[in-house]
Every structure is written in structure tokens, then in C-alpha cells.
Enzyme design. Structure first.
Site, short mmCIF file in Angstrom:
data_model
loop_
_atom_site.label_atom_id
_atom_site.label_comp_id
_atom_site.label_asym_id
_atom_site.label_seq_id
_atom_site.Cartn_x
_atom_site.Cartn_y
_atom_site.Cartn_z
N ASN A 17 1.43 -5.84 -3.00
CA ASN A 17 0.75 -5.88 -1.70
C ASN A 17 -0.75 -6.05 -1.97
O ASN A 17 -1.44 -5.10 -2.31
CB ASN A 17 1.03 -4.56 -0.95
CG ASN A 17 0.25 -4.46 0.34
OD1 ASN A 17 -0.34 -5.44 0.82
ND2 ASN A 17 0.24 -3.27 0.94
N TRP A 18 -1.20 -7.29 -1.82
CA TRP A 18 -2.60 -7.59 -2.15
C TRP A 18 -3.57 -7.10 -1.09
O TRP A 18 -4.77 -7.19 -1.26
CB TRP A 18 -2.77 -9.10 -2.36
CG TRP A 18 -2.22 -9.61 -3.66
CD1 TRP A 18 -1.46 -8.93 -4.57
CD2 TRP A 18 -2.39 -10.94 -4.20
NE1 TRP A 18 -1.15 -9.74 -5.64
CE2 TRP A 18 -1.70 -10.98 -5.44
CE3 TRP A 18 -3.04 -12.08 -3.76
CZ2 TRP A 18 -1.66 -12.13 -6.24
CZ3 TRP A 18 -3.00 -13.23 -4.55
CH2 TRP A 18 -2.31 -13.26 -5.78
N LYS A 19 -3.04 -6.63 0.03
CA LYS A 19 -3.89 -6.17 1.15
C LYS A 19 -4.93 -7.26 1.48
O LYS A 19 -4.60 -8.43 1.37
CB LYS A 19 -4.51 -4.82 0.83
CG LYS A 19 -3.44 -3.81 0.38
CD LYS A 19 -3.90 -2.39 0.36
CE LYS A 19 -2.74 -1.50 -0.09
NZ LYS A 19 -3.06 -0.08 -0.08
N HIS A 105 3.17 -0.46 7.47
CA HIS A 105 2.37 0.13 6.38
C HIS A 105 1.44 1.18 6.99
O HIS A 105 0.97 1.02 8.12
CB HIS A 105 1.56 -0.98 5.68
CG HIS A 105 0.90 -0.48 4.43
ND1 HIS A 105 -0.27 0.25 4.47
CD2 HIS A 105 1.25 -0.56 3.12
CE1 HIS A 105 -0.60 0.59 3.22
NE2 HIS A 105 0.31 0.10 2.39
N GLU A 107 -1.52 1.76 6.62
CA GLU A 107 -2.84 1.24 7.06
C GLU A 107 -2.72 0.54 8.40
O GLU A 107 -3.71 0.41 9.13
CB GLU A 107 -3.41 0.33 5.96
CG GLU A 107 -3.88 1.14 4.75
CD GLU A 107 -3.84 0.43 3.42
OE1 GLU A 107 -3.78 -0.81 3.38
OE2 GLU A 107 -3.87 1.13 2.38
N GLU A 175 6.33 5.70 1.02
CA GLU A 175 4.92 5.64 0.62
C GLU A 175 4.18 6.85 1.18
O GLU A 175 3.62 6.77 2.29
CB GLU A 175 4.27 4.37 1.18
CG GLU A 175 4.74 3.09 0.55
CD GLU A 175 3.58 2.12 0.40
OE1 GLU A 175 3.43 1.59 -0.70
OE2 GLU A 175 2.83 1.90 1.36
N GLY A 181 -3.58 4.58 -3.03
CA GLY A 181 -4.94 4.27 -3.48
C GLY A 181 -5.71 5.49 -3.97
O GLY A 181 -6.94 5.48 -4.01
N SER A 221 0.08 4.50 -5.76
CA SER A 221 -0.54 4.62 -7.09
C SER A 221 0.44 4.38 -8.24
O SER A 221 0.44 5.10 -9.24
CB SER A 221 -1.22 5.99 -7.23
OG SER A 221 -2.23 6.13 -6.27
N GLY A 242 0.09 -1.57 -4.69
CA GLY A 242 -1.18 -2.00 -4.11
C GLY A 242 -2.18 -2.34 -5.21
O GLY A 242 -2.14 -3.42 -5.80
N GLY A 243 -3.04 -1.38 -5.52
CA GLY A 243 -4.13 -1.60 -6.49
C GLY A 243 -3.70 -2.29 -7.78
O GLY A 243 -4.35 -3.25 -8.23
P1 PGA Z 1 -1.56 1.67 -4.11
O1 PGA Z 1 -1.11 1.11 -2.67
O2 PGA Z 1 -0.58 1.15 -5.12
O3 PGA Z 1 -2.95 1.12 -4.32
O4 PGA Z 1 -1.55 3.16 -4.01
C1 PGA Z 1 0.23 1.04 -2.31
C2 PGA Z 1 0.36 0.48 -0.92
O5 PGA Z 1 -0.53 0.71 -0.09
O6 PGA Z 1 1.33 -0.23 -0.60
#
Ligand code: PGA
Length: 264
Positions: A17-19, A105, A107, A175, A181, A221, A242-243
């Protein structure tokens, strides 16, 4: 611990997930090419999906020829067509080769997406015969275990109208928000416990054998240092990353661990 039939291994799914990254198309192309190179053209035992920004999907698709990479969208509208300024429909995404759609998600939920909207979007994704990757998870872990009832209500609201044959296209991403993050991740025991709990919540609506086919992946994470234990001890069916998905070698490392786990 003895594994039960609900822990039967499925083809792992790893989604990057590149956001809202990277900042330009040029940088997205560079990252994509780096990921491709880092993954190599080895036969992969893992289903790998990249979910870039909507505007980057089509140009990156052109770079994905001769790879087994699939594309995901990070969000979509449930509306079919019409006066919805700024929205992107599922048929538009499907027509440029998107196969997976992330729904709910945290966010997006933080911007006001309710359980009801998540349900409506998920139903629309499944109706379009795309895979819905629906995110659930608590904000905090309290000592009384209230987070279980929080996740249970997210699951119940999600599946209330679904037919059992739609479950094959449903992926649940556990999640926990506190792990996103933050470099804090759930322990393998936490992941295994929540996976069993989600399966139990699903069995209120569907037969056990249908439920056991739903992939329950973990996000929060994930790195190449914790991926192995989360698969082996947590029995996660894959990851929403994500990251670490923005670093080609880190992401490829996670996929490699997942491939090895699938072959075990
Ligand atoms: P993260 O994000 O791996 O940076 O914790 C995961 C996500 O938001 O899907």
C-alpha cells in the site's frame, strides 16, 4: 501449537500500500522498476499486489508486462457513474486492470468512512467481481479486551448482506491502528488470536468450511524482520504493507519470506 483446519495454509497475499507516495510519476516508475528487479523473475508462491495512487496505476501497468504483479486501488467509489466530482468508480479501475480494492483503511475511516459505507463499498467491489481487501482493527488495546467487540462489530456490519459464494473474493486485513506506521507490531500470538476471533465472528453467518477459505492478512509495521514470525506463529495469510513497501529490497524481502513459508 497444533494447527487446526482453520489454519490451513492458503496462497499468501502480500499487498504494497503505497498510500500517497511517491511524490511524482517519475519516482513511482523508479520505485516500481526497483521492486520488479528486487523481486526478480523467480516463480513466486505469493500473490503480490501493488496499490499505488490511482493516477499512477495505468502508467505502472505498462511497466508490469511479463510480471505476475497485480494492481490494487487504495479506495474507490461505490457509485457506478455520474455526478460524483473527484470520485473514481470500480468499473474505471477495473478497465485499467485493477484486481484488488482496499476498503475501509483506517486512514479513510479517520476521514469519516463509517462501517455502513465500508459495507456498501465492499458489496460494490464484490459485485464488480474484484477482490475486496477490507481493513478492520482497533485504535487501542484495553486490558478488558473491548477491542474484540470493536472488531466483531466491524465484521458483523461488513458481511450482513453477503452471499457465501462472494466470500472467495473477500480478504480481511487485520490492521490494529496502534501498529500502523509506528514500528510497533502485533505479536504473532495477537495475530493468531485475532484471526481465530474473526473466523468465529464469520461463522455466525457462514459455514466453517466457507469461512476457512477467507484470507485474513495482517498489516501494521510489517518488515522483513518480523514477517517470518507473523506468518509462522501468527498464521497470517499474508500482509498489507505500508512503509516497507516503499523500499524495494525490504518489500522483496517480505515476499521472499512469504514464498519460503508457502513452500514449507
Ligand atoms: P505500515 O502501514 O506498514 O506503514 O504500518 C500499513 C498500512 O497502513 O496498511
Amino acid at each position: 501449537m497444533k494447527t487446526t483446519s482453520t489454519h490451513k495454509k492458503k496462497t499468501p497475499l502480500v499487498i504494497g500500500n503505497w498510500k500517497m507516495n511517491p511524490a511524482t510519476l517519475e519516482k513511482a516508475e523508479t520505485l516500481f522498476n526497483d521492486v520488479k528487479k528486487a523481486l526478480g523473475n523467480k516463480n513466486t508462491q505469493t500473490e503480490v499486489v501493488i496499490a499505488p495512487s490511482h493516477v499512477h496505476i495505468a502508467p505502472l501497468q505498462r511497466l508490469a508486462k511479463k510480471t505476475s504483479l497485480s494492481f490494487g486501488a487504495q479506495n474507490a467509489s461505490h457509485e457506478e457513474v455520474g455526478a460524483h466530482t473527484g470520485d473514481i468508480s470500480l468499473s474505471q479501475l477495473k478497465s485499467i486492470g485493477v484486481t484488488h480494492v482496499i476498503v475501509g483503511h483506517s486512514e479513510r475511516r479517520a476521514l469519516g468512512e463509517t462501517d455502513e459505507l465500508v459495507r456498501i463499498k465492499t458489496e460494490a467491489v464484490l459485485k464488480n467481481r474484484l477482490t475486496a481487501v477490507v481493513c478492520v482493527g482497533e485504535k487501542v488495546r484495553d486490558t478488558q479486551g473491548d477491542y474484540f467487540s470493536f472488531v466483531e462489530s466491524q465484521i458483523k456490519s461488513l458481511v450482513v448482506n453477503l452471499k457465501k459464494n462472494q466470500l472467495a473474493q473477500l480478504v480481511i486485513a487485520y490492521e490494529p491502528i496502534w501498529a500502523i506506521g509506528t514500528s510497533l507490531h502485533a505479536t504473532p500470538e495477537d495475530v493468531q488470536e485475532m484471526k481465530l476471533f474473526i473466523q468465529k465472528a464469520l461463522t455466525h453467518f457462514f459455514d466453517r468450511n466457507v469461512v476457512s477459505k477467507v484470507r485474513i492478512i495482517y498489516g501494521g509495521s510489517v518488515t522483513k524482520d518480523n514477517a517470518k514470525e507473523l506468518l509462522e506463529g501468527g498464521h497470517a495469510d499474508g500482509f498489507l504493507v505500508g512503509g516497507s513497501s516503499l523500499k524495494a529490497s525490504e518489500f522483496a524481502g517480505i515476499v521472499e519470506i512469504s514464498n519460503a513459508y508457502a513452500k514449507e
